[in-house]
Design a protein around this motif. Structure first.
Motif, PDB file in Angstrom:
ATOM      1  N   ALA A 208       1.252  -1.101  -0.394  1.00 51.81           N
ATOM      2  CA  ALA A 208      -0.051   0.249  -0.137  1.00 51.81           C
ATOM      3  C   ALA A 208       0.876   1.043  -0.152  1.00 51.81           C
ATOM      4  O   ALA A 208       0.870   2.215  -0.748  1.00 51.81           O
ATOM      5  N   ALA A 209       2.011   1.621   0.791  1.00 46.49           N
ATOM      6  CA  ALA A 209       2.716   2.093   0.965  1.00 46.49           C
ATOM      7  C   ALA A 209       3.041   2.619  -0.294  1.00 46.49           C
ATOM      8  O   ALA A 209       3.855   3.850  -0.917  1.00 46.49           O
ATOM      9  N   TYR A 210       3.951   1.656  -0.387  1.00 47.13           N
ATOM     10  CA  TYR A 210       4.974   1.992  -1.869  1.00 47.13           C
ATOM     11  C   TYR A 210       3.916   2.172  -3.243  1.00 47.13           C
ATOM     12  O   TYR A 210       4.454   3.230  -3.811  1.00 47.13           O
ATOM     13  N   ASN A 211       2.741   1.990  -3.572  1.00 48.73           N
ATOM     14  CA  ASN A 211       1.443   2.631  -4.702  1.00 48.73           C
ATOM     15  C   ASN A 211       1.003   3.231  -3.842  1.00 48.73           C
ATOM     16  O   ASN A 211       0.869   4.864  -5.274  1.00 48.73           O
ATOM     17  N   ILE A 212       1.076   4.027  -3.329  1.00 54.86           N
ATOM     18  CA  ILE A 212       0.707   4.954  -2.676  1.00 54.86           C
ATOM     19  C   ILE A 212       1.526   6.570  -2.362  1.00 54.86           C
ATOM     20  O   ILE A 212       1.433   7.884  -3.013  1.00 54.86           O
ATOM     21  N   LYS A 213       2.243   6.207  -1.824  1.00 59.18           N
ATOM     22  CA  LYS A 213       3.691   6.902  -1.887  1.00 59.18           C
ATOM     23  C   LYS A 213       3.699   8.298  -1.540  1.00 59.18           C
ATOM     24  O   LYS A 213       3.289   9.594  -1.822  1.00 59.18           O
ATOM     25  N   PRO A 214       2.509   7.971   0.079  1.00 61.15           N
ATOM     26  CA  PRO A 214       2.020   9.151   0.814  1.00 61.15           C
ATOM     27  C   PRO A 214       3.506  10.533   1.319  1.00 61.15           C
ATOM     28  O   PRO A 214       4.789  10.305   0.691  1.00 61.15           O
TER      29      PRO A 214
END
Length: 334
Positions: A208-214
């Protein structure tokens, strides 16, 4: 009650289907911006036209569980934990096994048959079994399969006037708060992530973090209370009813000091009690977000939870309410 639905559902790591359906039903009542990625994470997106800031709030939906690893000749079952669990809390607990929810009891050699060495020895899963009422290995094989996941058979309840008790408060409390947060409107681009496999290496949040890149990530989780009976006063650093914990450090990773200070300032401005701690010992989703999201500022807001790594836990209603109000107002000012 939303938290009751979440806690009573079965969502062991790697098989969170039942809990995910309940969360999806709740989210579907007020938003269509819902996605489920290949890992099984639920991602809710709230767009803002006034800002490019991407903020991710994370809460894991899975619970610690057991897995069936073998059969004993007397019809009982061997098992191992899925995720960290206090093994001394397991004997004589009732469980549900697999999709058929076969009832069972975790058994141990009777105390009056144990020798002195066995009485004083720390328990391991090798010393225990799960009894489903079968009388032979053959009978047991017809009912339970190797690899079946096992969850505890506790029901959520309100404990006195000020507490909740139940299984999987870690981190169904975070899930219930995140659902309520997503009902509000914000000036930032908010991503609410209900991640899977949080109890076994935070595997879901990597994807999730890799795809969102917040730009900013806030971990919404529980932290083990240290105010249990017989705990020395010097070790009682995290207490129930004294507000959420906003730490500077988790394990070997450091939270962003600027974000931590701004959340603490928000709490002080709202007269919301909060607790300071230098280190939460466990990293939780912190390390996963650090590795998967480049240049992301990370912080955490943690709800104190007593007996967190056992089959039943205890949390304060006030701590949950204060955590929600703090995060809601902090996010609205970003």
């Amino acid at each position: 009650m939303l938290l009751e639905k979440f806690c009573n559902s079965a969502g062991p790591s790697g098989n969170e289907n039942e809990t995910r359906k309940i969360i999806m039903n709740e989210l579907g009542a007020f938003t269509e911006n819902i996605d489920v990625d290949r890992m099984g994470n639920i991602i809710v997106y709230k767009n803002s036209s006034s800002s490019s800031l991407k903020v991710m709030v994370v809460s894991h939906m899975d619970e610690f569980s057991l897995i069936i690893t073998g059969y004993n000749g007397d019809g009982t079952l061997r098992f191992l934990p899925v995720g960290y669990v206090d093994k001394n809390s397991l004997p004589c607990k009732t469980v549900r096994i697999g999709n058929k929810e076969i009832p069972g009891v975790i058994g141990i050699k009777p105390i009056h048959l144990q020798n002195r060495m066995e009485v004083n020895k720390s328990l391991s899963c090798e010393n225990m079994c799960i009894d489903i009422g079968a009388f032979s290995e053959e009978e047991c094989k017809k009912i339970v399969s190797l690899g079946d996941l096992v969850v505890f058979d506790n029901k959520f309840s309100q404990f006195g006037n000020e507490f909740f008790e139940g299984k999987a408060l870690n981190d169904r409390i975070g899930c219930s708060i995140l659902v309520e947060l997503l009902k509000e409107n914000y000036k930032c681009n908010l991503y609410g992530v209900f991640n899977v496999q949080g109890r076994i290496g935070q595997r879901g949040i990597y994807a999730a973090a890799y795809n969102i890149k917040p730009d900013v990530a806030i971990i919404l989780d529980t932290v083990n209370g240290t105010d249990e009976f017989e705990t020395p006063d010097c070790s009682r650093t995290i207490k129930l009813k004294e507000g959420p914990v906003i730490p500077f450090k988790g394990g070997e990773s450091i939270f962003d000091r600027g974000i931590v200070k701004s959340i603490r300032n928000q709490a002080a401005n709202m007269d919301i009690p909060y607790q300071k701690t230098g280190d939460t010992q466990k990293e939780g989703e912190l390390k996963a977000v650090n590795l998967a999201a480049e240049s992301c500022k990370i912080s955490a807001v943690l709800v104190p939870c007593r007996y967190m790594n056992s089959n039943i836990s205890l949390c304060s209603k006030d701590d949950c309410h204060n955590t929600f109000n703090l995060l809601k107002n902090y996010l609205k000012k970003l």
